[in-house]
Design a protein around this motif. Structure first.
Motif, PDB file in Angstrom:
ATOM      1  N   GLY A   1       7.908  16.523  14.357  1.00 39.28           N
ATOM      2  CA  GLY A   1       8.861  15.406  14.026  1.00 39.28           C
ATOM      3  C   GLY A   1       9.225  14.924  12.576  1.00 39.28           C
ATOM      4  N   GLN A   2       8.445  15.365  11.586  1.00 37.68           N
ATOM      5  CA  GLN A   2       8.895  15.239  10.305  1.00 37.68           C
ATOM      6  C   GLN A   2       9.946  16.130   9.798  1.00 37.68           C
ATOM      7  OE1 GLN A   2       7.205  13.244   7.738  1.00 37.68           O
ATOM      8  NE2 GLN A   2       6.432  12.492   9.801  1.00 37.68           N
TER       9      GLN A   2
ATOM     10  N   ALA B   1      12.940  14.296  11.646  1.00 41.04           N
ATOM     11  CA  ALA B   1      13.631  13.074  11.074  1.00 41.04           C
ATOM     12  C   ALA B   1      14.159  13.404   9.698  1.00 41.04           C
ATOM     13  CB  ALA B   1      12.411  12.188  10.692  1.00 41.04           C
TER      14      ALA B   1
ATOM     15  N   LEU C   1      18.529  12.696   9.345  1.00 41.36           N
ATOM     16  CA  LEU C   1      19.116  11.687   8.376  1.00 41.36           C
ATOM     17  C   LEU C   1      20.139  12.482   7.235  1.00 41.36           C
ATOM     18  CD1 LEU C   1      15.749  10.156   7.273  1.00 41.36           C
ATOM     19  CD2 LEU C   1      17.796   8.942   7.989  1.00 41.36           C
TER      20      LEU C   1
ATOM     21  N   GLN D   1       3.532  17.084   2.048  1.00 37.63           N
ATOM     22  CA  GLN D   1       2.292  16.624   2.764  1.00 37.63           C
ATOM     23  C   GLN D   1       1.546  17.978   3.167  1.00 37.63           C
ATOM     24  OE1 GLN D   1       3.643  14.600   6.620  1.00 37.63           O
ATOM     25  NE2 GLN D   1       5.718  14.472   5.734  1.00 37.63           N
TER      26      GLN D   1
ATOM     27  N   ASN E   1       8.324   8.758  13.504  1.00 35.38           N
ATOM     28  CA  ASN E   1       8.513  10.044  12.767  1.00 35.38           C
ATOM     29  C   ASN E   1       9.158   9.507  10.958  1.00 35.38           C
ATOM     30  OD1 ASN E   1       8.209  11.407  14.595  1.00 35.38           O
ATOM     31  ND2 ASN E   1      10.051  12.251  14.763  1.00 35.38           N
ATOM     32  N   LEU E   2       8.262   8.330  10.597  1.00 31.93           N
ATOM     33  CA  LEU E   2       8.221   7.903   9.404  1.00 31.93           C
ATOM     34  C   LEU E   2       7.443   8.995   8.410  1.00 31.93           C
ATOM     35  CD1 LEU E   2       7.442   4.000   9.383  1.00 31.93           C
ATOM     36  CD2 LEU E   2       9.787   5.270   9.138  1.00 31.93           C
ATOM     37  N   PHE E   3       7.973   8.957   7.040  1.00 29.04           N
ATOM     38  CA  PHE E   3       7.397   9.822   6.236  1.00 29.04           C
ATOM     39  C   PHE E   3       6.136   9.397   5.718  1.00 29.04           C
ATOM     40  CE2 PHE E   3      11.855  10.781   5.520  1.00 29.04           C
ATOM     41  CZ  PHE E   3      11.978  11.559   6.558  1.00 29.04           C
ATOM     42  N   PRO E   4       4.701   9.860   5.977  1.00 23.58           N
ATOM     43  CA  PRO E   4       3.611   9.040   5.770  1.00 23.58           C
ATOM     44  C   PRO E   4       3.203   9.125   4.319  1.00 23.58           C
ATOM     45  CG  PRO E   4       3.231  11.278   6.815  1.00 23.58           C
ATOM     46  CD  PRO E   4       4.572  11.049   6.820  1.00 23.58           C
ATOM     47  N   HIS E   5       3.779  10.224   3.565  1.00 23.74           N
ATOM     48  CA  HIS E   5       3.650  10.273   2.077  1.00 23.74           C
ATOM     49  C   HIS E   5       4.298   9.440   1.135  1.00 23.74           C
ATOM     50  CE1 HIS E   5       6.798  12.843   2.673  1.00 23.74           C
ATOM     51  NE2 HIS E   5       7.106  13.135   1.496  1.00 23.74           N
TER      52      HIS E   5
ATOM     53  N   ASN F   1       1.000   4.223   7.292  1.00 31.10           N
ATOM     54  CA  ASN F   1       0.009   4.045   8.190  1.00 31.10           C
ATOM     55  C   ASN F   1      -0.997   2.644   7.975  1.00 31.10           C
ATOM     56  OD1 ASN F   1      -1.318   4.240   5.497  1.00 31.10           O
ATOM     57  ND2 ASN F   1      -1.826   6.255   5.869  1.00 31.10           N
TER      58      ASN F   1
ATOM     59  N   ARG G   1      15.686   2.673   8.641  1.00 33.48           N
ATOM     60  CA  ARG G   1      15.873   3.837   7.699  1.00 33.48           C
ATOM     61  C   ARG G   1      16.951   4.707   7.913  1.00 33.48           C
ATOM     62  NH1 ARG G   1      11.408   8.587   8.106  1.00 33.48           N
ATOM     63  NH2 ARG G   1      12.438   8.706  10.384  1.00 33.48           N
TER      64      ARG G   1
END
Lengths: 233, 245
Positions: free
Chosen positions: A130-131, A134, A138, A153, B91-95, B139, B153
């Protein structure tokens, strides 16, 4: 040969500043390890990217196929032969004119790359699909997505494993003496050959390795703890 | 704005191949809000994901503003930059911080200056009442907050159309409302939207048109009033009766 332990220690380490063999040796060991790991990570990332790209792309173009084949061959050869043999081939056959330290850094780096590549590949694959979706949705290109979203990541996921490779590599450099490099192990061995006394110098070498590895392992635990804390996914 | 022509999609896996879409034709006009409903596994998400080529069609054509986007040589990144997409799992970017999540693609893709992108991001965050979360990491947020930020976004790219793939399905019930609220606001601003959802009330309230997809085909297509009160196809009747019980 009925000397007291104190006399032996004096002979082995203090007399004629023989402890410097260990200090200089340790310097070389650290030097080789650090730069070899840098080379290993750099090349490891490239190999991992080729292999992941190959696995994920639907239309496998010829250049990619060739690159993937070469990477596969590289991993097989490096992981299928002993480090000492690789080091000696590099020293006596491929690059006989190089400075020994450089040869060692490159050899250990190329060796480490094969292991780091697999670690990073697993790191990339552990990032949720999913990353990528996403990022691409975009408007980011596949390269931008890899660079800004996936790789950061992936590195975070495999930081403990790469640090562990650092620890393994540190111990593996002990074979550098085979090509005449005075690393920590060789330093102890030189003292032994001068004083004909094996026990203190070799035990000293072992203790130094052990202390470094214990310290590094502690750092590793701290890193793992930090990562776990920031990772509430 | 988006035309789907005779779209087929087959997935291949270890146990053989599954034909998920079997000849889909549909149009989404400028400013239209189209809601796609159907039982799970019907292919409605795949249809949506084909619209921005997250899934490559096996056969057929997708047109965006008259241009075939699944033809060879088309720069799909440029097309996608004009189409926002919101996912079931955010699906946000966690970092990255919330602010960085929003500014990343305007800066990288549209080459906005970082200040410009940040100002715009803060405006958008203010609109959904989350400007105090700009420095937080994903998170640290609730599901509803994450999804609202995911919507914002996409909006930061100033898209011409927004695709929503079950945006509320992964949320706790009490958070569904806040996300739908943002979507409704977006709809009333005139955004073109294609929404795959199980929220029938949202469909009734917001949609211009409802598509019913089952077994890879559009079985029924109507205005929400007629769609919900007089479903024509027996499969639609069956689906709605189960859902609205």
């Amino acid at each position: 040969m009925n000397r007291s332990l104190a006399e032996r220690l004096y002979d082995d380490f203090i007399s004629q500043n023989r402890y410097m063999y260990l200090v200089r040796g340790l310097g070389n060991t650290v030097l080789i390890t650090v730069f070899a790991l840098l080379i290993g990570v750099l090349i490891g990332v490239i190999i991992a990217l080729v292999r992941v790209n190959y696995q994920q792309s639907k239309k496998k173009r010829i250049p990619l196929r060739i690159a993937n084949l070469l990477c596969g061959l590289y991993l097989t050869v490096i992981r299928g032969t002993p480090m000492v043999v690789q080091l000696m081939i590099m020293y006596f056959v491929i690059w006989a004119s190089g400075a020994p330290i450089m040869i060692a850094i490159v050899s250990f780096g190329l060796n480490s790359a094969a292991y780091v590549a697999e670690v990073i590949r697993s790191g990339i694959q552990s990032v949720d699909r999913g990353q990528t979706e996403a990022g691409r949705s975009l408007g980011l290109s596949s390269r931008q997505t890899m660079l800004h979203i996936i790789l950061p990541q992936a590195f975070k996921n495999v930081a403990p494993a790469i640090f562990n490779e650092f620890i393994v590599l540190l111990k593996e450099t002990s074979v550098a003496g085979y090509v005449g490099i005075q690393d920590l192990t060789k330093g102890g061995d030189i003292i032994r050959s001068i004083t004909y006394d094996a026990f203190p110098p070799l035990i000293a070498v072992a203790i130094i390795y052990l202390i470094i590895v214990i310290c590094l392992t502690q750092i590793l635990h701290v890193i793992e703890g930090r990562l776990a804390k920031s990772d509430l996914r | 704005m988006i035309s789907v022509k005779n779209l087929y999609k087959t997935f291949h896996n270890a146990s053989g191949s599954v034909e998920v879409l079997k000849g889909i034709n549909c149009e989404i006009g400028k400013g239209e809000k189209v809601v796609i409903v159907g039982p799970s596994g019907s292919g409605k998400s795949t249809l949506l994901r084909c619209m921005n080529l997250l899934e490559e069609p096996t056969k057929g054509e997708i047109l965006f503003e008259g241009q075939t986007i699944n033809a060879p040589g088309v720069n799909i990144d440029q097309i996608r930059a004009q189409m926002g997409m919101v996912f079931q799992h955010f699906n946000l970017f966690p970092h990255l911080t919330v602010l960085k999540n929003i500014t990343l693609s305007p800066v990288l893709v549209k080459h906005d200056s970082p200040q410009e992108a940040e100002e715009n991001a803060m405006k958008l965050l203010k609109r959904i009442g989350l400007e105090d979360k700009a420095g937080s990491y994903p998170n640290q947020l609730s599901g509803g907050q994450k999804q609202r930020i995911a919507i914002v976004r996409s909006l930061a790219m100033k898209p011409k159309v927004m695709l929503f793939d079950e945006p509320t399905s992964a949320l706790d019930p009490e958070m569904v409302g806040e996300v739908l609220e943002v979507m409704k606001e977006l709809a009333s601003d005139g955004m073109t939207m294609a929404v795959v959802t199980h929220e029938m009330n949202f469909a009734r309230e917001v949609a211009n048109r409802v598509l019913f997809v089952d077994d890879g085909q559009i079985l029924e297509e109507n205005e929400p009033e007629a769609f919900f009160s007089q479903p024509q196809h027996p499969r639609t009747q069956d689906f709605l009766s189960k859902l609205l019980k």
